[in-house]
Design an enzyme around this catalytic site. Structure first.
Site, PDB file in Angstrom:
ATOM      1  CG  HIS A 194      -2.146  -0.918   0.905  1.00 21.66           C
ATOM      2  ND1 HIS A 194      -2.741  -1.705   1.852  1.00 21.66           N
ATOM      3  CD2 HIS A 194      -2.823  -1.145  -0.240  1.00 21.66           C
ATOM      4  CE1 HIS A 194      -3.742  -2.357   1.289  1.00 21.66           C
ATOM      5  NE2 HIS A 194      -3.809  -2.041   0.028  1.00 21.66           N
ATOM      6  NE  ARG A 301     -14.362  -2.042 -12.610  1.00 24.17           N
ATOM      7  CZ  ARG A 301     -13.450  -1.438 -13.380  1.00 24.17           C
ATOM      8  NH1 ARG A 301     -13.065  -0.219 -13.092  1.00 24.17           N
ATOM      9  NH2 ARG A 301     -12.931  -2.058 -14.424  1.00 24.17           N
ATOM     10  NE  ARG A 337     -19.546  -3.541 -13.374  1.00 29.46           N
ATOM     11  CZ  ARG A 337     -18.276  -3.898 -13.486  1.00 29.46           C
ATOM     12  NH1 ARG A 337     -17.764  -4.161 -14.666  1.00 29.46           N
ATOM     13  NH2 ARG A 337     -17.512  -3.997 -12.415  1.00 29.46           N
ATOM     14  CD  GLU A 436     -18.266  -7.658 -18.537  1.00 29.78           C
ATOM     15  OE1 GLU A 436     -17.156  -7.267 -18.169  1.00 29.78           O
ATOM     16  OE2 GLU A 436     -19.271  -7.592 -17.816  1.00 29.78           O
ATOM     17  CG  ASN A 459     -10.483  -4.874 -18.021  1.00 29.43           C
ATOM     18  OD1 ASN A 459      -9.766  -4.374 -18.868  1.00 29.43           O
ATOM     19  ND2 ASN A 459     -11.012  -4.166 -17.040  1.00 29.43           N
ATOM     20  CG  ASP A 460     -14.493  -9.862 -17.253  1.00 29.69           C
ATOM     21  OD1 ASP A 460     -13.681 -10.661 -16.747  1.00 29.69           O
ATOM     22  OD2 ASP A 460     -15.228  -9.123 -16.582  1.00 29.69           O
ATOM     23  NE  ARG A 470     -10.208  -8.979 -14.922  1.00 25.30           N
ATOM     24  CZ  ARG A 470     -11.209  -8.112 -14.953  1.00 25.30           C
ATOM     25  NH1 ARG A 470     -12.339  -8.399 -15.579  1.00 25.30           N
ATOM     26  NH2 ARG A 470     -11.115  -6.942 -14.389  1.00 25.30           N
ATOM     27  CB  CYS A 507     -16.042   0.835 -19.825  1.00 25.21           C
ATOM     28  SG  CYS A 507     -16.840  -0.758 -19.645  1.00 25.21           S
TER      29      CYS A 507
HETATM   30  C1  PEP Z   1     -14.093  -5.328 -18.108  1.00 25.37           C
HETATM   31  O1  PEP Z   1     -14.272  -6.530 -17.916  1.00 25.37           O
HETATM   32  O2  PEP Z   1     -13.424  -4.874 -19.056  1.00 25.37           O
HETATM   33  C2  PEP Z   1     -14.670  -4.349 -17.176  1.00 25.37           C
HETATM   34  C3  PEP Z   1     -14.604  -3.057 -17.420  1.00 25.37           C
HETATM   35  O3  PEP Z   1     -15.221  -4.820 -16.016  1.00 25.37           O
HETATM   36  P1  PEP Z   1     -14.367  -5.284 -14.741  1.00 25.37           P
HETATM   37  O4  PEP Z   1     -12.926  -4.957 -15.017  1.00 25.37           O
HETATM   38  O5  PEP Z   1     -14.925  -4.557 -13.576  1.00 25.37           O
HETATM   39  O6  PEP Z   1     -14.644  -6.747 -14.715  1.00 25.37           O
HETATM   40 MG    MG Z   2     -15.819  -7.156 -16.489  1.00 25.88          MG
END
Ligand code: PEP
Ligand code: MG
Length: 559
Positions: A194, A301, A337, A436, A459-460, A470, A507
């Protein structure tokens, strides 16, 4: 010149004089007590006071650095209230007749060793946190005097200095006087600590893990800190001095150039515009989104409300938070979301069965549709808050047309209930879905007519397309969001959205990758939502693009 190599935790550089911060670690007294009840009372009082102090630090961190940083001190409060931790101390007082500060010292040793032995790198980083909270308790149980780097500030007069130390606790880092501390150089520490996170957020050049090479003999000597390279030069030669100076000046110029971009358009040289929004995970981050001139919130989020709580947040509690967000953003769009629990996001009060593959399991919209009451509570709060600003609703982890139909049905019920109860709300709320999963991307032509917008969660989308978890640090090389498969899916989603006449954004983290900004503009994305600190760098990239110049075939190169 002596060169020391460590780990750079922030890209900043600077030149200054080294000052060592030596903590006065007097041994914690150990003695047997006879009145265990009185000692337990003393512990409870110090414990309450420690929680109060941490609340203050949480507030201070929120103001100085932001929501995620403030959460560090919330985690400290949770650690301090942890039943195992408190139970250990109470047991030592009650059954071993240990004095309270010694009991806290034993708890520090026991739990920090436990964390240090863990496989997970993040958990290993928590050893420093448990020592930090224990030292706070011990201080309060002893003379109450704080042992802080303040003494150094007093010595240094008005001059800035480079703070050198064995290690620095997060609570010490957040209290550093940014005017005086030019940089931090530490013998120990980890990238995930941290302290490192705070240094990055505060923009303090920092190099950690320098080992014993960082000798106290260098006290008062000139040093050059290169945060990007993770190097510290003691008594730098002229060439090194100039090189580090140049880096530091370039960074300063870049900062002021970016800050001049506030209020300017997200428009390419040849006039193509795109919306640039910010991703946030808590209300306190709205301040950063506004400071960085984000046009709206592209991903809020909402899990924070659930994960930071000890109970399921009630409708009124959620309404107050969403309303505050909508009002703070004025008329700017705030895309909230709906709950994305499961996988790596777990709440104690809402236990989910352990799964072999949680990322492929019971999460997000799947949980919401299986618990319509939980989902409806959130939707009711959102429709009520929408009456106070420009809120949009977005459903995560969609894989089928049926899921969107089911979500819309529950949303309609929520509205009917509000209307029947005479509760004020707004009904015409823009509603979109996250793309996603590869399934959603592949059927995006069917999903598009059902909603008002798409937001691509890269990301997903990357983890599911490339079958690469991930959360698994060992397979980093397989998590390549630039992979042609991911890029082709993005292009397909954009085309299908536009075919149906809806807007589409990104996003996921990829939205902030400026090596792809030109490609995204050419693909026709309407919006990019990025961490607040990336809004201005991405705007800078956009303004330097001329799409009419076809020197490269961007899209074709990527897909
Ligand atoms: C994603 O999956 O790209 C996303 C924005 O959602 P999170 O990272 O919160 O899963
Ligand atoms: Mg996601």
């Amino acid at each position: 010149m002596i060169s020391l190599i460590g780990i750079g935790v922030s890209g900043e550089s600077c030149i200054g004089t080294l000052s060592f911060y030596r903590k006065n670690r007097t041994a914690v007294p150990e003695y047997k007590i006879s009145d265990t009840q009185a000692e337990l009372c003393r512990f409870e009082q110090a414990h309450r006071q420690a929680i109060e102090e941490l609340k203050e630090l949480q507030e201070q961190a929120g103001q100085k650095a932001g929501g995620e940083e403030a959460a560090i001190f919330e985690i400290h409060q949770m650690m301090l209230q942890d039943q195992d931790y408190c139970g250990f101390i109470r047991d030592a007082i009650q059954n071993q007749h240990a004095n309270a500060s010694y009991a806290a010292d034993m708890a520090a040793g026991h739990f920090s060793e436990m964390f240090s032995a863990m496989e997970d790198e993040y958990m290993r980083g928590r050893a420093a946190d448990v020592r930090d909270i224990s030292e706070r308790l011990i201080r309060l149980l002893n003379d109450g005097q704080a042992d802080t780097p303040e003494s150094l500030f007093a010595q240094s007069g008005t001059e800035g200095f480079i703070l050198a130390a064995d290690d620095l606790a997060p609570s010490e880092t957040i209290q550093l006087d940014r005017e005086k501390v030019l940089a931090i150089v530490l013998r120990h520490g980890s990238q995930n600590s941290h302290t490192a996170i705070l240094a990055r957020s505060l923009g303090i050049p920092a190099v950690i893990g320098l080992g014993d090479g960082l000798s106290e003999e260098y006290e008062g000597m000139q040093a050059a800190v290169d945060g990007a390279a993770g190097k510290v030069y003691i008594c730098p030669d002229t060439e090194t001095l100039h090189a580090v100076q140049a880096k530091s000046e370039q960074a300063g110029q870049r900062r002021s150039r970016l800050s001049r971009l506030k209020g300017t358009a997200n428009m390419t040289n040849d006039g193509k515009k795109i919306e640039l929004y910010a991703n946030i995970g808590s209300i306190s981050e709205i301040k950063q989104a506004l400071e960085n001139d984000a046009g709206g919130i592209g991903l809020f989020r909402s899990e924070f409300l659930y994960l930071e709580n000890t109970h399921l947040p009630a409708e009124d509690e959620q309404f107050a938070a969403y309303r505050q967000a909508a009002e703070a953003m004025g008329g700017r769009k705030v895309i909230i979301r709906t709950l994305d629990l499961g996988a790596d996001k777990q709440a104690d009060y809402f236990p989910l069965e352990a799964e072999e593959n949680p990322a492929l399991g019971f999460r997000a919209i799947r949980i919401c549709l299986a618990h319509p009451d939980l989902f409806k509570t959130q939707l009711r709060a959102l429709y009520r808050a929408a009456a106070y600003g420009n809120i949009s609703i977005m459903y995560p982890m969609i894989t089928s047309v049926e899921e969107v139909e089911a979500a819309k049905k529950i949303a309609a019920e929520a509205q009917q209930e509000l209307a029947a109860g005479g509760i004020p709300f707004r009904s015409n709320v823009e509603t979109g879905i996250m793309i996603e999963t590869p399934a959603a991307a592949l059927i995006s032509s069917e999903l598009a007519p059902m909603v008002d917008f798409f937001s691509i969660g890269t990301n997903d989308l990357t983890q599911y397309t490339l079958a690469a978890d991930r959360q698994n640090p060992n397979i980093g090389q397989f998590i390549n969001p630039h992979h042609k498969a991911v890029m082709r899916l993005i292009k397909m989603v954009v085309d299908n959205a536009h075919q149906a006449g809806i807007w589409v954004g990104i996003c996921g983290e990829l939205g902030g990758d400026i090596s792809l900004t030109r490609t995204f503009l050419k693909m026709g994305l309407d919006e990019l939502s990025v961490p607040p600190g990336l809004v201005l760098p991405v705007r800078d990239a956009i303004q330097n693009i001329d799409l009419s110049q076809e020197e490269k075939k961007e899209i074709e190169n990527h897909i």
